[in-house]
Design an enzyme around this catalytic site. Sequence first.
Site, short mmCIF file in Angstrom:
data_model
loop_
_atom_site.label_atom_id
_atom_site.label_comp_id
_atom_site.label_asym_id
_atom_site.label_seq_id
_atom_site.Cartn_x
_atom_site.Cartn_y
_atom_site.Cartn_z
N ASP A 28 0.96 -1.28 -0.07
CA ASP A 28 0.01 0.07 -0.03
C ASP A 28 0.85 1.36 0.18
OD1 ASP A 28 -3.39 0.63 1.03
OD2 ASP A 28 -1.79 2.08 1.10
N ILE A 29 0.41 2.17 -0.76
CA ILE A 29 1.28 3.56 -0.90
C ILE A 29 1.09 4.20 0.46
CG2 ILE A 29 -0.48 4.85 -1.59
CD1 ILE A 29 1.80 5.78 -4.13
N ASN A 85 -12.97 -3.45 2.94
CA ASN A 85 -13.74 -2.39 2.92
C ASN A 85 -14.82 -2.10 1.80
OD1 ASN A 85 -12.44 -1.24 5.53
ND2 ASN A 85 -10.94 -0.20 4.17
N GLY A 91 -15.40 2.99 4.75
CA GLY A 91 -14.19 3.67 4.09
C GLY A 91 -13.53 3.21 2.85
N SER A 93 -12.15 3.40 -0.71
CA SER A 93 -11.89 4.49 -1.47
C SER A 93 -11.48 4.31 -2.92
CB SER A 93 -10.79 5.43 -0.81
OG SER A 93 -9.63 4.44 -0.83
N HIS A 98 -10.34 -5.13 -3.04
CA HIS A 98 -8.94 -5.33 -2.50
C HIS A 98 -8.96 -5.94 -1.11
CE1 HIS A 98 -10.10 -1.07 -2.21
NE2 HIS A 98 -9.53 -1.06 -1.16
N HIS A 100 -6.99 -5.96 2.23
CA HIS A 100 -5.80 -5.23 2.91
C HIS A 100 -5.42 -6.33 3.63
CE1 HIS A 100 -6.80 -1.01 2.47
NE2 HIS A 100 -8.20 -1.30 2.38
P1 AMP Z 1 -9.83 1.43 0.71
O1 AMP Z 1 -9.89 2.59 1.52
O2 AMP Z 1 -10.32 0.11 1.54
O3 AMP Z 1 -10.44 1.50 -0.50
O4 AMP Z 1 -8.31 1.34 0.62
C1 AMP Z 1 -7.61 1.81 -0.69
C2 AMP Z 1 -6.14 1.62 -0.41
O5 AMP Z 1 -5.57 1.92 -1.69
C3 AMP Z 1 -5.69 2.73 0.52
O6 AMP Z 1 -5.19 1.97 1.45
C4 AMP Z 1 -4.68 3.50 -0.32
O7 AMP Z 1 -3.54 3.89 0.41
C5 AMP Z 1 -4.24 2.50 -1.55
N1 AMP Z 1 -3.87 3.16 -2.62
C6 AMP Z 1 -4.15 4.00 -3.37
N2 AMP Z 1 -3.54 4.28 -4.30
C7 AMP Z 1 -2.61 3.41 -4.59
C8 AMP Z 1 -1.41 3.03 -5.24
N3 AMP Z 1 -1.40 3.74 -6.34
N4 AMP Z 1 -0.52 2.06 -4.82
C9 AMP Z 1 -0.57 1.52 -3.63
N5 AMP Z 1 -1.77 1.65 -2.63
C10 AMP Z 1 -2.78 2.56 -2.87
#
Ligand code: AMP
Length: 112
Positions: A28-29, A85, A91, A93, A98, A100
């Site tokens: 995760d970024i 999520n 939450g 986004s 995905h 986690h």
């Molecule tokens: P969620 O809030 O459950 O939808 O998780 C989305 C996740 O994607 C968050 O933890 C972000 O930090 C992660 N994320 C968004 N863009 C990237 C990216 N380019 N590379 C890696 N992780 C990302």
Amino acid sequence: MTIFEKIAARQIPASIVHEEDDFLAFHDIQPQAPVHVLIIPKRCIPRVAEAADTDAVLLGRMMLAGRAIAEKLGVLESGYRLVVNNGRDAGESVPHLHIHLLAGRALNWPPG
Ligand code: AMP
């Protein structure tokens, strides 16, 4: 294309830790724990509530891959948490399913 489809297509970079023919995992970024990996299907399923019965094997394989990822990253013994999520209140986004994988510290329960 979702940002995660672009990662799967190698159009944007990511630190990939595990890959199979139809899913992959990358760091995760914005990590929320010392180990924070996302496990995604290569083809976009927007969220788990929209997965089909025919996705069951893929989703199960993604969940089971958590073990190999945890072992590779040295957290199999200490433990890891898998989180999905689904929707606004959870939450979510990124509208690309995905899982986690969080580990490397004691995680609070219940999550906020
Ligand atoms: P969620 O809030 O459950 O939808 O998780 C989305 C996740 O994607 C968050 O933890 C972000 O930090 C992660 N994320 C968004 N863009 C990237 C990216 N380019 N590379 C890696 N992780 C990302």
